[in-house]
Design an enzyme around this catalytic site. Structure first.
Site, PDB file in Angstrom:
ATOM      1  N   ASP A   1       0.835  -1.210   0.000  1.00 20.23           N
ATOM      2  CA  ASP A   1       0.000   0.000   0.000  1.00 20.23           C
ATOM      3  C   ASP A   1       0.873   1.265   0.000  1.00 20.23           C
ATOM      4  O   ASP A   1       2.020   1.241   0.412  1.00 20.23           O
ATOM      5  CB  ASP A   1      -0.859   0.039   1.269  1.00 20.23           C
ATOM      6  CG  ASP A   1      -1.599  -1.262   1.500  1.00 20.23           C
ATOM      7  OD1 ASP A   1      -2.184  -1.792   0.536  1.00 20.23           O
ATOM      8  OD2 ASP A   1      -1.581  -1.767   2.649  1.00 20.23           O
TER       9      ASP A   1
ATOM     10  N   ASP B   1      -1.471  -2.063  -4.750  1.00 22.23           N
ATOM     11  CA  ASP B   1      -2.331  -2.419  -3.624  1.00 22.23           C
ATOM     12  C   ASP B   1      -3.149  -1.186  -3.210  1.00 22.23           C
ATOM     13  O   ASP B   1      -3.518  -0.376  -4.056  1.00 22.23           O
ATOM     14  CB  ASP B   1      -1.482  -3.018  -2.495  1.00 22.23           C
ATOM     15  CG  ASP B   1      -2.265  -4.065  -1.708  1.00 22.23           C
ATOM     16  OD1 ASP B   1      -3.476  -3.863  -1.511  1.00 22.23           O
ATOM     17  OD2 ASP B   1      -1.686  -5.074  -1.291  1.00 22.23           O
TER      18      ASP B   1
ATOM     19  N   ASP C   1      -4.465   1.764   3.713  1.00 26.59           N
ATOM     20  CA  ASP C   1      -5.102   0.603   4.329  1.00 26.59           C
ATOM     21  C   ASP C   1      -4.865   0.636   5.838  1.00 26.59           C
ATOM     22  O   ASP C   1      -3.769   0.968   6.298  1.00 26.59           O
ATOM     23  CB  ASP C   1      -4.586  -0.706   3.714  1.00 26.59           C
ATOM     24  CG  ASP C   1      -5.232  -0.978   2.345  1.00 26.59           C
ATOM     25  OD1 ASP C   1      -5.886  -0.059   1.804  1.00 26.59           O
ATOM     26  OD2 ASP C   1      -5.068  -2.095   1.821  1.00 26.59           O
TER      27      ASP C   1
ATOM     28  N   ARG D   1     -13.408   0.484  -2.760  1.00 26.76           N
ATOM     29  CA  ARG D   1     -12.916   0.737  -1.396  1.00 26.76           C
ATOM     30  C   ARG D   1     -12.718   2.219  -1.070  1.00 26.76           C
ATOM     31  O   ARG D   1     -11.604   2.662  -0.786  1.00 26.76           O
ATOM     32  CB  ARG D   1     -11.592  -0.009  -1.131  1.00 26.76           C
ATOM     33  CG  ARG D   1     -11.658  -1.480  -1.512  1.00 26.76           C
ATOM     34  CD  ARG D   1     -10.358  -2.191  -1.203  1.00 26.76           C
ATOM     35  NE  ARG D   1     -10.425  -3.591  -1.613  1.00 26.76           N
ATOM     36  CZ  ARG D   1      -9.421  -4.444  -1.550  1.00 26.76           C
ATOM     37  NH1 ARG D   1      -8.241  -4.043  -1.090  1.00 26.76           N
ATOM     38  NH2 ARG D   1      -9.579  -5.683  -1.932  1.00 26.76           N
TER      39      ARG D   1
END
Ligand SMILES: *[C@@H]1O[C@H](CO)[C@@H](O)[C@H](O)[C@H]1NC(C)=O
Ligand SMILES: *[C@@H]1O[C@H](CO)[C@@H](O)[C@H](O)[C@H]1NC(C)=O
Ligand SMILES: *[C@@H]1O[C@H](CO)[C@@H](O)[C@H](O)[C@H]1NC(C)=O
Ligand SMILES: *[C@@H]1O[C@H](CO)[C@@H](O)[C@H](O)[C@H]1NC(C)=O
Ligand SMILES: *[C@@H]1O[C@H](CO)[C@@H](O)[C@H](O)[C@H]1NC(C)=O
Length: 336
Positions: free
Chosen positions: A128, A157, A161, A214
């Site tokens: 990430d 990614d 996160d 997301r």
């Protein structure tokens, strides 16, 4: 005609400028939400410590090591050769509009009290852009995150996160664009025992454009999502899954955004499911709607209404009609 047009343009320009000024002058330009008001204290980052300016990967790595308070200014482009582990009590702040992190991304692990502000972070290839893991009190504010979306969901990614029982976090005024998987909260549906009771996160005044999924997707936690702007968020913007609770209010959805909000547990094929191309079955999440949202053309699928009806702190809600303009003007780098 011309004069009238010019007056209208002048009027809307000055009213926007004053709207931004209003914002900057109130405490809400400062940290707001769970990173501010929580049971363990205000997020202050490196406040009280020395200020250093770095412009190389080696100097940056040294500057953010350890837990002593420090304010680290980042100037210019830094290609990180490996993940940057940020210690507790740190502020990482980009200088002007020059600070750019690429190569490897940033980890806040087993830590507390970190501010990441005014950085451009793009084309991170090892994981990430930012991973917040088993950490508390983190404020991710006024950054820009981007790569490309053409290479599919797994070319990169996530952007931010937040995992493994992390808590008391605010993600505000960031510009997320041209990237597939934006912000995953809780990275596995088998981590119920680890994550439940944690993952309290505020997302406000972020600008998402040309993203896949997301924005955020949450499991087992509580996210307060208000006054964000979503433009061409292609597949699914907000996803509340695995008993997660989301309070969703004052957000604006524009352009080709397919699904604004879903609590239906299925991890959709467009969100890189692990076990079946048809999607992964998971328990549904919950959502509550506070102040009105403008869903645009996007759909909403709320299968379970939850108990997260009110944020446990004071915050400044922007009028729905002003969200699009204010967020476009105020999000990203070079504003603080
Ligand atoms: C860093 O912050 C934590 C939590 O506030 C605190 O316990 C710790 O003493 C701080 N570290 C230093 C070196 O000040
Ligand atoms: C975080 O803490 C765990 C458990 O103590 C440890 O195994 C892990 O190495 C730590 N990670 C980092 C990056 O310090
Ligand atoms: C989480 O971080 C704390 C230090 O803040 C550490 O003691 C603990 O072992 C870590 N837990 C895990 C699961 O990594
Ligand atoms: C809805 O879709 C139409 C057709 O693509 C587009 O013209 C319009 O701007 C969209 N509406 C919103 C609010 O984004
Ligand atoms: C909405 O949720 C229901 C489950 O309650 C599911 O059957 C349906 O497929 C979902 N709709 C979409 C568009 O995903």
């Amino acid at each position: 005609m011309r004069l009238a047009g010019a007056l209208v343009a002048l009027f809307s320009f000055s009213s926007l400028t004053s709207a931004l000024d209003d914002y900057a002058q109130t405490p809400s330009w400062e940290v707001e939400g769970f990173a501010k008001e929580n049971p363990i204290g205000l997020t202050t980052g490196g406040k009280g410590g020395p200020t250093v300016t770095v412009s190389s990967a080696a100097a940056l790595k040294t500057a953010v090591a350890g837990d002593a308070p420090k304010i680290v200014h980042i100037a210019g482009e830094i290609v990180l050769p490996s993940r940057l582990k940020v210690g507790s009590n740190k502020s990482l702040i980009g200088v002007g509009t020059t600070a750019h992190i690429t190569g490897s991304g940033i980890d806040v692990v087993n830590g507390t009290n970190v501010i990441i502000q005014n950085l451009r972070i793009s084309f991170i290839t090892d994981n990430d852009c930012i991973t917040i893991r088993n950490s508390t009190r983190v404020w991710v504010d006024h950054n820009e995150f981007h790569s490309d979306i053409e290479h599919g969901p797994d070319a990169y990614d996530g952007q931010v996160d937040i995992i493994r029982a992390s808590d008391w976090i605010t993600v505000s005024w960031n510009y997320f664009h041209d990237h597939w998987k934006s912000s995953l909260v809780g990275n596995d549906d088998t981590f119920r025992d680890i994550d439940s009771g944690h993952l309290h996160i505020t997302y406000h005044h972020n600008y998402w454009r040309n993203e896949g999924t997301r924005g955020p997707a949450g499991r087992f936690g509580h996210q307060h999502v208000y006054n964000n702007l979503y433009v061409d968020f292609r597949y699914q913007a907000l996803h509340s899954r695995s008993d997660n609770q989301m309070l969703v209010e004052g957000n604006v959805f524009r352009g080709q955004t397919r699904e604004a909000l879903s609590t239906y547990g299925l991890v959709i094929p467009d969100d890189s499911p692990n076990t079946c191309v048809c999607g992964d079955e998971e328990l549904d999440g919950f959502a509550n709607l506070g102040a009105a949202n403008d869903w645009g053309n996007a759909t909403v699928n709320i299968t379970q209404v939850g108990t997260f009806t009110k944020a446990p702190y004071k915050y400044k809600l922007t009028q729905l009609e002003e969200v699009e303009e204010l967020v476009k003007a105020g999000a990203g780098i070079g504003k603080v």
